[in-house]
Write a protein that holds these residues in place. Structure first.
Motif, PDB file in Angstrom:
ATOM      1  N   UNK A  49     -55.573 -26.578  -7.080  1.00 61.32           N
ATOM      2  CA  UNK A  49     -56.233 -26.401  -8.377  1.00 61.32           C
ATOM      3  C   UNK A  49     -57.124 -27.580  -8.790  1.00 61.32           C
ATOM      4  N   UNK A  50     -56.896 -28.727  -8.199  1.00 64.80           N
ATOM      5  CA  UNK A  50     -57.654 -29.927  -8.543  1.00 64.80           C
ATOM      6  C   UNK A  50     -58.690 -30.273  -7.481  1.00 64.80           C
ATOM      7  N   UNK A  51     -58.889 -29.380  -6.527  1.00 59.23           N
ATOM      8  CA  UNK A  51     -59.723 -29.693  -5.365  1.00 59.23           C
ATOM      9  C   UNK A  51     -61.142 -30.097  -5.741  1.00 59.23           C
ATOM     10  N   UNK A  52     -61.743 -29.421  -6.687  1.00 60.45           N
ATOM     11  CA  UNK A  52     -63.132 -29.764  -7.037  1.00 60.45           C
ATOM     12  C   UNK A  52     -63.238 -31.198  -7.544  1.00 60.45           C
ATOM     13  N   UNK A  54     -60.982 -33.720  -6.653  1.00 61.14           N
ATOM     14  CA  UNK A  54     -60.502 -34.689  -5.664  1.00 61.14           C
ATOM     15  C   UNK A  54     -61.134 -34.540  -4.292  1.00 61.14           C
ATOM     16  N   UNK A  55     -62.008 -33.561  -4.118  1.00 59.31           N
ATOM     17  CA  UNK A  55     -62.547 -33.222  -2.797  1.00 59.31           C
ATOM     18  C   UNK A  55     -63.199 -34.398  -2.074  1.00 59.31           C
ATOM     19  N   UNK A  56     -63.791 -35.328  -2.818  1.00 62.30           N
ATOM     20  CA  UNK A  56     -64.444 -36.467  -2.170  1.00 62.30           C
ATOM     21  C   UNK A  56     -63.451 -37.423  -1.532  1.00 62.30           C
ATOM     22  N   UNK A  57     -62.241 -37.501  -2.089  1.00 66.71           N
ATOM     23  CA  UNK A  57     -61.226 -38.429  -1.571  1.00 66.71           C
ATOM     24  C   UNK A  57     -59.836 -37.862  -1.879  1.00 66.71           C
ATOM     25  N   UNK A  58     -59.432 -36.800  -1.179  1.00 62.58           N
ATOM     26  CA  UNK A  58     -58.195 -36.097  -1.540  1.00 62.58           C
ATOM     27  C   UNK A  58     -56.899 -36.756  -1.064  1.00 62.58           C
ATOM     28  N   UNK A  59     -56.943 -37.568  -0.022  1.00 68.72           N
ATOM     29  CA  UNK A  59     -55.688 -38.055   0.563  1.00 68.72           C
ATOM     30  C   UNK A  59     -54.821 -38.866  -0.402  1.00 68.72           C
TER      31      UNK A  59
END
Length: 174
Positions: A49-52, A54-59
């Motif tokens: 749900x938070x991908x948009x 955190x997509x630049x740095x998700x780890x």
């Protein structure tokens, strides 16, 4: 993967590229392959749900979920843990013989969940104190004191693993 990740560009690529690393971290947090797989799955589901955002740095975000969920699960399940005589297969630790790896793994399992999480994040995932603090949602000072206490406890539990035969420091002497 199918389901909630549809329409999330980069999510499948992230999972394909980092799943094994996340599983290794989760295994060290849980001590069980099955629990590690469940933990990674929960972390990935919570990240979608938070991908948009955190997509630049998700780890770091996913690692934070892993650490927090591991502590929460331990609190919920600690009264029903069962011990076993069979040891799971695991990756090798350079510089340590099989007996030392077993002793270190068993000692790691005896640490409090937060201490275990700090040791895994600092020495296995090689995070800085600040990064570990952010992942766990605690202060840097707490990371330092938890690390100090955990290393002291590990040294008590496994005194012979402080250094390898070639004098290369192991995570216990960092």
């Amino acid at each position: 993967m199918s389901g909630p990740d549809r329409g999330q560009p980069g999510f499948e690529e992230f999972v394909a590229a980092r799943r094994q690393a996340l599983l290794r971290t989760a295994y060290l947090l849980t001590g069980s392959h099955e629990d590690a797989e469940d933990l990674v799955q929960v972390a990935l589901v919570k990240a979608v749900p938070h991908w948009s955002r955190i997509a630049d740095h998700p780890e770091p975000y996913v690692r934070k979920i892993l650490a927090r969920e591991s502590v929460s699960r331990w609190r919920r399940r600690r009264w029903r843990e069962l011990t076993t005589d069979e040891l799971p297969d695991r990756a090798t630790t350079p510089g340590l013989d099989h007996g030392d790896r077993l002793a270190l793994r068993d000692a790691l399992a005896l640490l409090a969940p937060r201490q275990r999480a700090v040791i895994v994040l600092r020495y296995f995932d090689d995070l800085t104190e600040r990064q570990a603090a952010e992942a766990l949602g605690i202060g840097v000072g707490t990371v330092k004191s938890q690390t100090r206490d955990a290393l002291a406890r590990l040294r008590q539990l496994v005194p012979d693993v402080d250094e390898t035969p070639d004098s290369t420091p192991t995570p216990l002497t960092r």
